[in-house]
Design an enzyme around this catalytic site. Structure first.
Site, PDB file in Angstrom:
ATOM      1  N   ASP A   1      -3.048  13.566   9.480  1.00 39.06           N
ATOM      2  CA  ASP A   1      -3.007  13.365  10.926  1.00 39.06           C
ATOM      3  C   ASP A   1      -2.212  14.467  11.610  1.00 39.06           C
ATOM      4  O   ASP A   1      -2.558  14.901  12.716  1.00 39.06           O
ATOM      5  CB  ASP A   1      -2.401  12.003  11.255  1.00 39.06           C
ATOM      6  CG  ASP A   1      -3.303  10.850  10.839  1.00 39.06           C
ATOM      7  OD1 ASP A   1      -4.518  11.067  10.692  1.00 39.06           O
ATOM      8  OD2 ASP A   1      -2.780   9.732  10.649  1.00 39.06           O
TER       9      ASP A   1
ATOM     10  N   GLY B   1       7.494   8.358   6.177  1.00 41.74           N
ATOM     11  CA  GLY B   1       6.859   7.885   7.393  1.00 41.74           C
ATOM     12  C   GLY B   1       5.741   8.794   7.848  1.00 41.74           C
ATOM     13  O   GLY B   1       5.627   9.948   7.422  1.00 41.74           O
TER      14      GLY B   1
END
Length: 307
Positions: free
Chosen positions: A252, A287
């Site tokens: 991403d 994360g």
């Protein structure tokens, strides 16, 4: 300006020694809640890389939805086209192993009700690109791509996950897109749907680019990335050598930073090299969004400074 039409989820993350096999139960000491969804992640990566960014999609009329929208606003992202619907906000369940690999299950929730009509007021803002992924309904993603094409907006398509559609549907989506971003598994899956065959990643990406008439950017993990434009033409991009901690948001990050680079006027080659470096940086912390670098960190990394 970049427009991202995509998913938004709450991520629930467990860290374990190894990802469980089918039928196996493993114990984790705790779980963490983090903002997620491929669309919202890519919008965050683009905004942190310096692009004016608008995010469109759907969240529930619940506390998760309001909190996630507020998180995007704090990143400077325009959420005026984000719909609130009568469905729970999407949620992703992520297992991260000690070696940084991950396994993800997504409950789509409100994302299933995302509507490309929410973009109607966006085209007047003359965005440079529309960024898409495949966590929203296929028909709405295709509609958004076609509308962007009609308005002269470049379409960056991250085919993740590869949709369960027939060859004609996938060809239609490719025909409405300009740049296709896939990892090695997605490259193989999408080529198979179109009955395209090839040898190594370079050959397969070129075969797909030729058959589909689209520029293919294939990410290769620690080996970097390649761009294939068809007819045997490809370019390789090396990834910096790092010791990954968590690869969850790397793809991403690459998509968002690539779009930001193109929005800033970089060539596709220069934007890709920048995106590869940013994706490597994102693997150095736990994360998805929390690990995404800002523009100054990417600049320092490319200049040979400390990560």
């Amino acid at each position: 300006m970049i427009v991202v039409f995509g998913s938004l989820n709450v991520d629930l993350v467990c860290r374990v020694e190894a990802i469980p096999k089918p039928g196996e139960t493993v114990l984790a000491p705790r779980y963490e809640r983090m903002p997620g969804g491929k669309g919202a992640n890519q919008a965050t990566a683009a905004a942190r890389a310096g692009a004016q960014t608008l995010f469109a999609g759907a969240v529930g009329r619940d506390s998760f939805g309001e909190e996630e929208a507020a998180i995007l606003e704090r990143e400077g992202i325009d959420v005026s086209a984000l719909a609130r619907v009568e469905e729970a906000t999407g949620c992703a369940f992520i297992t991260v192993a000690a070696d940084g690999e991950n396994a993800i299950t997504v409950a789509s929730g409100a994302n299933r009700l995302a509507d490309a009509a929410s973009l109607a007021s966006v085209w007047a803002k003359a965005p440079s690109a529309l960024v898409l992924q495949m966590e929203l309904p296929f028909e709405e993603t295709l509609r958004a791509a076609r509308e962007a094409r009609d308005h002269g907006v470049r379409v960056v398509l991250n085919l993740a996950p590869v949709p369960a559609v027939d060859s004609a549907s996938l060809r239609a989506l490719f025909a409405a897109s300009d740049i296709l971003i896939v990892n090695e598994h997605e490259l193989a899956e999408s080529a198979a749907i179109l009955s395209v065959s090839g040898g190594d990643a370079d050959a397969l990406a070129n075969a797909l680019a030729t058959e589909a008439g689209i520029t293919v950017l294939a990410t290769l993990g620690g080996d970097g990335a390649l761009i294939a434009t068809g007819q045997g033409v490809s370019e390789r991009f090396r990834a910096p050598r790092i010791e990954p901690v968590d690869t969850t948001g790397a793809g991403d990050t690459l998509c968002g930073v690539l779009a930001a680079g193109l929005d800033a006027g970089l060539s596709l080659s220069d934007a890709t090299q920048r995106a590869v470096a940013a994706a490597s940086l994102a693997c150095l912390s736990f994360g998805a969004r929390s690990a995404m670098p800002k523009a100054e960190a990417i600049d320092a990394f490319l200049a040979g400074g400390e990560a």
